[in-house]
Design an enzyme around this catalytic site. Structure first.
Site, PDB file in Angstrom:
ATOM      1  N   GLU A 130      82.040  49.645  46.266  1.00  0.00           N
ATOM      2  CA  GLU A 130      82.885  50.856  46.213  1.00  0.00           C
ATOM      3  C   GLU A 130      84.181  50.686  45.413  1.00  0.00           C
ATOM      4  O   GLU A 130      85.270  51.029  45.867  1.00  0.00           O
ATOM      5  CB  GLU A 130      83.199  51.320  47.651  1.00  0.00           C
ATOM      6  CG  GLU A 130      81.948  51.579  48.472  1.00  0.00           C
ATOM      7  CD  GLU A 130      82.220  51.909  49.950  1.00  0.00           C
ATOM      8  OE1 GLU A 130      83.383  52.097  50.325  1.00  0.00           O
ATOM      9  OE2 GLU A 130      81.252  51.957  50.726  1.00  0.00           O
ATOM     10  N   ASN A 183      77.592  47.835  44.247  1.00  0.00           N
ATOM     11  CA  ASN A 183      77.138  48.797  45.250  1.00  0.00           C
ATOM     12  C   ASN A 183      78.142  49.936  45.385  1.00  0.00           C
ATOM     13  O   ASN A 183      79.355  49.692  45.473  1.00  0.00           O
ATOM     14  CB  ASN A 183      76.994  48.060  46.591  1.00  0.00           C
ATOM     15  CG  ASN A 183      76.211  48.831  47.630  1.00  0.00           C
ATOM     16  OD1 ASN A 183      75.110  49.298  47.344  1.00  0.00           O
ATOM     17  ND2 ASN A 183      76.765  48.974  48.831  1.00  0.00           N
ATOM     18  N   HIS A 223      73.982  57.595  50.968  1.00  0.00           N
ATOM     19  CA  HIS A 223      74.360  58.315  52.195  1.00  0.00           C
ATOM     20  C   HIS A 223      74.302  59.793  51.820  1.00  0.00           C
ATOM     21  O   HIS A 223      75.277  60.369  51.337  1.00  0.00           O
ATOM     22  CB  HIS A 223      75.760  57.908  52.665  1.00  0.00           C
ATOM     23  CG  HIS A 223      75.833  56.508  53.176  1.00  0.00           C
ATOM     24  ND1 HIS A 223      75.196  56.080  54.323  1.00  0.00           N
ATOM     25  CD2 HIS A 223      76.467  55.412  52.694  1.00  0.00           C
ATOM     26  CE1 HIS A 223      75.438  54.800  54.530  1.00  0.00           C
ATOM     27  NE2 HIS A 223      76.192  54.365  53.539  1.00  0.00           N
ATOM     28  N   GLU A 253      71.588  51.885  51.433  1.00  0.00           N
ATOM     29  CA  GLU A 253      72.135  52.302  52.740  1.00  0.00           C
ATOM     30  C   GLU A 253      71.700  53.716  53.122  1.00  0.00           C
ATOM     31  O   GLU A 253      72.448  54.488  53.674  1.00  0.00           O
ATOM     32  CB  GLU A 253      73.677  52.251  52.711  1.00  0.00           C
ATOM     33  CG  GLU A 253      74.249  50.919  52.281  1.00  0.00           C
ATOM     34  CD  GLU A 253      75.756  50.890  52.306  1.00  0.00           C
ATOM     35  OE1 GLU A 253      76.369  51.800  52.872  1.00  0.00           O
ATOM     36  OE2 GLU A 253      76.354  49.934  51.759  1.00  0.00           O
ATOM     37  N   ASP A 255      70.831  57.096  54.495  1.00  0.00           N
ATOM     38  CA  ASP A 255      70.770  57.924  55.690  1.00  0.00           C
ATOM     39  C   ASP A 255      71.176  59.323  55.234  1.00  0.00           C
ATOM     40  O   ASP A 255      71.517  59.523  54.065  1.00  0.00           O
ATOM     41  CB  ASP A 255      71.647  57.411  56.846  1.00  0.00           C
ATOM     42  CG  ASP A 255      73.117  57.213  56.471  1.00  0.00           C
ATOM     43  OD1 ASP A 255      73.794  56.420  57.158  1.00  0.00           O
ATOM     44  OD2 ASP A 255      73.596  57.834  55.486  1.00  0.00           O
TER      45      ASP A 255
HETATM   46  O1  G3I Z   1      84.962  45.000  67.187  1.00  0.00           O
HETATM   47  C1  G3I Z   1      84.275  44.138  66.320  1.00  0.00           C
HETATM   48  C2  G3I Z   1      84.843  42.751  66.413  1.00  0.00           C
HETATM   49  O2  G3I Z   1      84.516  42.204  67.668  1.00  0.00           O
HETATM   50  C3  G3I Z   1      84.233  41.899  65.338  1.00  0.00           C
HETATM   51  O3  G3I Z   1      84.784  40.601  65.366  1.00  0.00           O
HETATM   52  C4  G3I Z   1      84.511  42.539  63.987  1.00  0.00           C
HETATM   53  C5  G3I Z   1      83.927  41.688  62.876  1.00  0.00           C
HETATM   54  O4  G3I Z   1      84.231  42.324  61.671  1.00  0.00           O
HETATM   55  O5  G3I Z   1      83.894  43.841  63.947  1.00  0.00           O
HETATM   56  C6  G3I Z   1      84.428  44.695  64.924  1.00  0.00           C
HETATM   57  O6  G3I Z   1      83.712  45.915  65.085  1.00  0.00           O
HETATM   58  C7  G3I Z   1      83.438  46.802  64.118  1.00  0.00           C
HETATM   59  C8  G3I Z   1      82.275  46.423  63.217  1.00  0.00           C
HETATM   60  O7  G3I Z   1      81.819  47.601  62.515  1.00  0.00           O
HETATM   61  C9  G3I Z   1      81.113  45.883  64.027  1.00  0.00           C
HETATM   62  O8  G3I Z   1      80.550  46.946  64.801  1.00  0.00           O
HETATM   63  C10 G3I Z   1      84.573  47.181  63.176  1.00  0.00           C
HETATM   64  O9  G3I Z   1      85.729  47.478  63.926  1.00  0.00           O
HETATM   65  C11 G3I Z   1      84.118  48.453  62.438  1.00  0.00           C
HETATM   66  O10 G3I Z   1      85.091  48.851  61.497  1.00  0.00           O
HETATM   67  C12 G3I Z   1      82.833  48.142  61.660  1.00  0.00           C
HETATM   68  O11 G3I Z   1      82.365  49.373  61.129  1.00  0.00           O
HETATM   69  C13 G3I Z   1      81.397  49.219  60.084  1.00  0.00           C
HETATM   70  C14 G3I Z   1      82.000  49.769  58.788  1.00  0.00           C
HETATM   71  O12 G3I Z   1      81.012  49.720  57.750  1.00  0.00           O
HETATM   72  C15 G3I Z   1      83.213  48.966  58.338  1.00  0.00           C
HETATM   73  O13 G3I Z   1      82.823  47.643  58.094  1.00  0.00           O
HETATM   74  C16 G3I Z   1      80.160  50.040  60.464  1.00  0.00           C
HETATM   75  O14 G3I Z   1      79.532  49.427  61.578  1.00  0.00           O
HETATM   76  C17 G3I Z   1      79.185  50.088  59.299  1.00  0.00           C
HETATM   77  O15 G3I Z   1      78.110  50.981  59.590  1.00  0.00           O
HETATM   78  C18 G3I Z   1      79.889  50.578  58.032  1.00  0.00           C
HETATM   79  O16 G3I Z   1      78.982  50.483  56.981  1.00  0.00           O
HETATM   80  C19 G3I Z   1      79.473  50.920  55.697  1.00  0.00           C
HETATM   81  C20 G3I Z   1      79.013  49.928  54.629  1.00  0.00           C
HETATM   82  O17 G3I Z   1      79.493  48.635  54.940  1.00  0.00           O
HETATM   83  C21 G3I Z   1      79.481  50.380  53.253  1.00  0.00           C
HETATM   84  N1  G3I Z   1      79.014  51.752  52.965  1.00  0.00           N
HETATM   85  C22 G3I Z   1      79.412  52.725  53.986  1.00  0.00           C
HETATM   86  C23 G3I Z   1      78.884  52.302  55.348  1.00  0.00           C
HETATM   87  C24 G3I Z   1      79.214  53.347  56.402  1.00  0.00           C
HETATM   88  O18 G3I Z   1      80.607  53.444  56.548  1.00  0.00           O
END
Ligand code: G3I
Length: 343
Positions: A130, A183, A223, A253, A255
């Site tokens: 991105e 990506n 997406h 990715e 959806d």
């Molecule tokens: O709370 C946990 C913490 O315990 C852990 O140590 C940490 C490690 O990074 O993660 C923390 O939780 C959350 C993580 O997902 C795991 O569930 C983060 O707070 C949260 O921000 C993170 O969200 C993810 C987001 O990307 C940001 O990385 C989403 O699950 C994920 O679906 C989303 O995916 C993104 C792609 O990477 C890029 N394209 C868009 C897509 C959707 O936003």
């Protein structure tokens, strides 16, 4: 019946999904992954915040859970993402703000820590995620400030507009056999802001290829949005241009984010989503894409149900993944199976 992995494989297509290591202990979740996915991508476990939560201290635990499952079940794994403006621990943001020399050192140390350790398991990385700025009118985010085509991020501010090439060169220096993928999202739609973003991505890829910067593939996050009709032509023209650069194309990715005015009733909503997926994925496959990943398998696990920015105003969960909340295959599942089979 057989899953999308087998249907894809029979047609030269690698199908997979994002997985969350914390859910692999759930029997139903693990069974869905086993049945449907050939290729796995960690939803968060290969991001900087997970791999190097504190400077110099690497944590391959969560990623290792997914890598072990893949290895035990003959599945592949891809890496996401080495350089991104999100999932950055605060120490990294602070380090990048110190300027180019520090940023260069932090990038090198991350790649030195991550690439050799993951080399046996991961042969394909989203090196940069991105980096392109969204254009006026995009529904994802307020118009991101930018320097030219590039989104204004801590990486851009630290290293300047050549940071994308720097990251790719640094990854290639460390592993000559990695597939290096760029990506991004918002590249499929038939609307002015998607077209502008496609042109910006093309300018970046042409500059990279034109300067012999190692890049092997474009990852289309896909997406998808249901808020406008889909006409494949602009997307097809773009994909052909990318392929003419000698790059592979992946859907990374997939959806579907349903618009508010979708038809009422699950059957009609699911049919509309399935038709959009058939059109977009069929277009990508026609252009030579041979890897398709969804961002999860079941609506129950979708980020679309978690992320406050995307929950539907009517409180209903987006039904943008191949399996419903109970794990049953939906019309979208059939749309993918049909798209894979009609090669
Ligand atoms: O709370 C946990 C913490 O315990 C852990 O140590 C940490 C490690 O990074 O993660 C923390 O939780 C959350 C993580 O997902 C795991 O569930 C983060 O707070 C949260 O921000 C993170 O969200 C993810 C987001 O990307 C940001 O990385 C989403 O699950 C994920 O679906 C989303 O995916 C993104 C792609 O990477 C890029 N394209 C868009 C897509 C959707 O936003």
């Amino acid at each position: 019946g057989e899953g999308l992995a087998a249907i894809g494989r029979a047609n030269g297509i690698t199908f997979g999904t994002a997985v969350d290591s914390r859910k692999l202990g759930d029997a139903a979740y693990a069974a869905q992954v086993a049945a449907e996915a050939q290729l796995l991508v960690p939803e968060w476990e290969a991001k900087w915040a997970a791999l190097q939560p504190r400077q110099g201290s690497f944590d391959f635990g969560p990623l290792g859970i997914i890598a072990s499952l893949a290895q035990a079940n003959g599945k592949q794994l891809r890496g996401h993402a080495l350089v991104w403006h999100a999932a950055m621990p605060s120490w990294l943001a602070e380090g990048l703000a110190e300027g180019a020399a520090k940023a260069r050192g932090l990038l090198a140390a991350h790649l030195d820590g991550v690439l050799p350790a993951t080399r046996p398991a991961i042969r394909d990385w989203d090196v940069v995620n991105e980096a392109i700025a969204n254009a006026e009118g995009n529904p994802f985010s307020a118009r991101t400030p930018a320097q030219g085509d590039l989104r204004d991020t801590p990486w851009l501010r630290a290293l300047g507009p050549g940071y994308v090439e720097e990251a790719f060169r640094a990854a290639r220096e460390r592993d000559r056999t990695l597939r290096l993928t760029y990506n991004d999202y918002g590249l499929e739609g038939d609307n002015p802001w998607a077209e502008e973003k496609r042109q910006r991505v093309l300018r970046l890829l042409r500059r990279m290829v034109g300067t012999q910067c190692p890049v092997d593939a474009l990852g289309l996050q896909a997406h998808l949005l249901m808020d406008e009709p889909f006409r494949p032509e602009p997307f097809t023209v773009f994909l052909r241009s990318v392929r003419e650069l000698g790059l592979a194309v992946l859907v990374t990715e997939l959806d579907v984010r349903e618009a508010q005015q979708l038809p009422a009733g699950l059957a009609a909503r699911d049919a509309a989503v399935a038709e959009r997926v058939r059109q977009v994925i069929g277009t990508a496959l026609d252009a030579g894409c041979r890897t398709v990943l969804t961002w999860g398998l079941s609506d129950k696990d979708s980020w679309l149900a978690r992320d406050p920015d995307v929950t539907r105003k009517d409180g209903q969960v987006h039904r943008g993944l191949p399996l419903d909340e109970g794990g049953a295959r939906k019309p979208m599942w059939q749309a993918l199976a049909t798209a894979f089979g009609s090669r």
